[in-house]
Design a protein around this motif. Structure first.
Motif, PDB file in Angstrom:
ATOM      1  N   LEU A   1       1.057  -0.359  -0.006  1.00 45.23           N
ATOM      2  CA  LEU A   1       0.403  -0.094  -0.133  1.00 45.23           C
ATOM      3  C   LEU A   1       0.164   1.291  -0.051  1.00 45.23           C
ATOM      4  CD1 LEU A   1      -2.718   1.267   0.281  1.00 45.23           C
ATOM      5  CD2 LEU A   1      -2.599   1.516   2.718  1.00 45.23           C
ATOM      6  N   ALA A   2       2.358   1.695   0.548  1.00 47.57           N
ATOM      7  CA  ALA A   2       2.627   2.771   0.359  1.00 47.57           C
ATOM      8  C   ALA A   2       3.778   2.242  -0.651  1.00 47.57           C
ATOM      9  CB  ALA A   2       3.741   1.802   1.703  1.00 47.57           C
ATOM     10  N   PHE A   3       3.907   1.442  -0.781  1.00 47.40           N
ATOM     11  CA  PHE A   3       4.781   1.060  -2.212  1.00 47.40           C
ATOM     12  C   PHE A   3       3.279   2.231  -3.146  1.00 47.40           C
ATOM     13  CE2 PHE A   3       7.866  -0.548  -5.146  1.00 47.40           C
ATOM     14  CZ  PHE A   3       8.938  -0.428  -4.854  1.00 47.40           C
ATOM     15  N   THR A   4       2.929   1.217  -3.242  1.00 47.10           N
ATOM     16  CA  THR A   4       1.717   1.744  -4.545  1.00 47.10           C
ATOM     17  C   THR A   4       1.150   3.987  -4.097  1.00 47.10           C
ATOM     18  OG1 THR A   4       0.876  -0.538  -5.227  1.00 47.10           O
ATOM     19  CG2 THR A   4      -1.004   1.500  -4.740  1.00 47.10           C
ATOM     20  N   GLY A   5       1.573   3.774  -2.874  1.00 45.94           N
ATOM     21  CA  GLY A   5       0.521   5.055  -2.665  1.00 45.94           C
ATOM     22  C   GLY A   5       1.229   6.015  -2.980  1.00 45.94           C
ATOM     23  N   ARG A   6       2.763   5.900  -3.245  1.00 49.14           N
ATOM     24  CA  ARG A   6       3.577   6.900  -3.261  1.00 49.14           C
ATOM     25  C   ARG A   6       3.126   7.231  -4.666  1.00 49.14           C
ATOM     26  NH1 ARG A   6       9.051   4.538  -5.791  1.00 49.14           N
ATOM     27  NH2 ARG A   6       8.320   2.397  -7.150  1.00 49.14           N
ATOM     28  N   PHE A   7       3.683   6.113  -5.834  1.00 49.32           N
ATOM     29  CA  PHE A   7       2.790   6.360  -7.345  1.00 49.32           C
ATOM     30  C   PHE A   7       1.788   7.828  -7.605  1.00 49.32           C
ATOM     31  CE2 PHE A   7       4.993   2.406  -8.229  1.00 49.32           C
ATOM     32  CZ  PHE A   7       6.140   3.015  -8.812  1.00 49.32           C
ATOM     33  N   VAL A   8       0.593   7.194  -6.521  1.00 54.15           N
ATOM     34  CA  VAL A   8      -0.673   7.851  -6.793  1.00 54.15           C
ATOM     35  C   VAL A   8      -0.364   9.282  -6.068  1.00 54.15           C
ATOM     36  CG1 VAL A   8      -2.526   8.011  -5.382  1.00 54.15           C
ATOM     37  CG2 VAL A   8      -2.069   5.974  -6.074  1.00 54.15           C
TER      38      VAL A   8
ATOM     39  N   SER B   1       8.531  13.768   0.195  1.00 54.74           N
ATOM     40  CA  SER B   1       7.822  12.305   0.178  1.00 54.74           C
ATOM     41  C   SER B   1       7.490  11.365  -0.460  1.00 54.74           C
ATOM     42  CB  SER B   1       6.365  12.991   0.799  1.00 54.74           C
ATOM     43  OG  SER B   1       5.970  13.365  -0.379  1.00 54.74           O
ATOM     44  N   PHE B   2       7.707  11.458  -1.885  1.00 53.21           N
ATOM     45  CA  PHE B   2       7.359   9.740  -2.489  1.00 53.21           C
ATOM     46  C   PHE B   2       8.845   9.069  -2.497  1.00 53.21           C
ATOM     47  CE2 PHE B   2       9.686   7.948  -6.688  1.00 53.21           C
ATOM     48  CZ  PHE B   2       8.525   7.451  -7.584  1.00 53.21           C
ATOM     49  N   TRP B   3      10.306   9.460  -2.276  1.00 51.23           N
ATOM     50  CA  TRP B   3      10.875   8.834  -1.860  1.00 51.23           C
ATOM     51  C   TRP B   3      11.045   8.265  -0.081  1.00 51.23           C
ATOM     52  CZ3 TRP B   3      13.463   7.769  -6.154  1.00 51.23           C
ATOM     53  CH2 TRP B   3      13.540   8.495  -7.019  1.00 51.23           C
ATOM     54  N   TYR B   4      10.681   9.067   0.590  1.00 49.41           N
ATOM     55  CA  TYR B   4      10.288   8.966   2.035  1.00 49.41           C
ATOM     56  C   TYR B   4       8.837   7.099   1.114  1.00 49.41           C
ATOM     57  CZ  TYR B   4      12.395  12.516   4.236  1.00 49.41           C
ATOM     58  OH  TYR B   4      13.882  13.092   4.372  1.00 49.41           O
TER      59      TYR B   4
ATOM     60  N   LEU C   1      -1.388  12.184  -8.348  1.00 49.33           N
ATOM     61  CA  LEU C   1      -1.714  13.831  -8.405  1.00 49.33           C
ATOM     62  C   LEU C   1      -0.681  14.881  -8.065  1.00 49.33           C
ATOM     63  CD1 LEU C   1      -4.441  11.800  -4.821  1.00 49.33           C
ATOM     64  CD2 LEU C   1      -4.277  12.535  -7.702  1.00 49.33           C
ATOM     65  N   TYR C   2       0.653  15.254  -6.944  1.00 49.45           N
ATOM     66  CA  TYR C   2       1.039  16.236  -7.045  1.00 49.45           C
ATOM     67  C   TYR C   2       1.180  16.854  -8.334  1.00 49.45           C
ATOM     68  CZ  TYR C   2       4.164  19.582  -4.290  1.00 49.45           C
ATOM     69  OH  TYR C   2       5.139  20.695  -4.196  1.00 49.45           O
ATOM     70  N   SER C   3       1.709  15.768  -9.258  1.00 51.48           N
ATOM     71  CA  SER C   3       2.306  16.376 -10.765  1.00 51.48           C
ATOM     72  C   SER C   3       1.041  17.193 -11.486  1.00 51.48           C
ATOM     73  CB  SER C   3       2.721  15.906 -11.922  1.00 51.48           C
ATOM     74  OG  SER C   3       3.669  14.808 -11.629  1.00 51.48           O
ATOM     75  N   GLU C   4      -0.387  16.138 -11.489  1.00 53.40           N
ATOM     76  CA  GLU C   4      -1.694  17.340 -11.831  1.00 53.40           C
ATOM     77  C   GLU C   4      -2.126  18.499 -10.861  1.00 53.40           C
ATOM     78  OE1 GLU C   4      -3.668  16.256 -14.150  1.00 53.40           O
ATOM     79  OE2 GLU C   4      -2.929  14.439 -15.069  1.00 53.40           O
ATOM     80  N   TYR C   5      -2.044  18.480  -9.778  1.00 51.51           N
ATOM     81  CA  TYR C   5      -1.864  19.969  -9.272  1.00 51.51           C
ATOM     82  C   TYR C   5      -1.070  20.697 -10.019  1.00 51.51           C
ATOM     83  CZ  TYR C   5      -1.378  23.076  -5.102  1.00 51.51           C
ATOM     84  OH  TYR C   5      -1.246  24.734  -5.028  1.00 51.51           O
ATOM     85  N   LYS C   6       0.709  20.512  -9.981  1.00 51.82           N
ATOM     86  CA  LYS C   6       1.533  21.525 -10.320  1.00 51.82           C
ATOM     87  C   LYS C   6       1.167  21.077 -12.051  1.00 51.82           C
ATOM     88  CE  LYS C   6       3.529  22.303  -6.254  1.00 51.82           C
ATOM     89  NZ  LYS C   6       3.800  23.893  -6.233  1.00 51.82           N
ATOM     90  N   LYS C   7       0.557  20.547 -11.995  1.00 52.97           N
ATOM     91  CA  LYS C   7       0.685  20.985 -14.138  1.00 52.97           C
ATOM     92  C   LYS C   7       1.991  20.654 -14.760  1.00 52.97           C
ATOM     93  CE  LYS C   7      -4.348  22.370 -13.577  1.00 52.97           C
ATOM     94  NZ  LYS C   7      -4.483  20.869 -13.785  1.00 52.97           N
ATOM     95  N   ARG C   8       2.750  19.892 -13.875  1.00 50.77           N
ATOM     96  CA  ARG C   8       4.086  19.558 -14.516  1.00 50.77           C
ATOM     97  C   ARG C   8       4.418  18.307 -14.312  1.00 50.77           C
ATOM     98  NH1 ARG C   8       8.470  21.653 -11.271  1.00 50.77           N
ATOM     99  NH2 ARG C   8       7.655  23.148 -10.260  1.00 50.77           N
TER     100      ARG C   8
END
Length: 97
Positions: free
Chosen positions: A18-25, A42-45, A29-36
């Protein structure tokens, strides 16, 4: 409630996945928010947490392929955090390649 040893290890495996998959989500979502395309720190953590839990599960299962795969990933995730820490301004995100 008394959890059996097998159920406890299954929980470790599922939480790690779940944690490992959560990093992709999170990255998506962060990329969608930043539009790039960006990779937040936190992805690395989340990568480390998920990988350590999956490594523990792989060791319990005595799966050498899974053990080697998760062990290598941890090295990569830690190195990325070291590189991020060395950057002059500490940023919440890291541009992706």
């Amino acid at each position: 409630m008394n959890m059996s040893r097998e159920a406890m290890w299954l929980a470790v495996g599922f939480i790690g996945q779940l944690a490992f998959t959560g990093r992709f989500v999170l990255q998506w979502l962060y990329s969608e928010y930043k539009k790039r395309s960006v990779i937040p720190v936190s992805f690395w953590y989340l990568s480390i947490v998920g990988s350590l839990l999956l490594l523990a599960y792989a060791i319990y299962r005595a799966d050498p392929v899974f053990i080697i795969g998760q062990s290598f990933g941890i090295v990569v995730y830690l190195r990325n955090l070291q590189l991020i820490a060395k950057q002059k301004p500490v940023k919440d995100e890291q541009p992706s390649a």
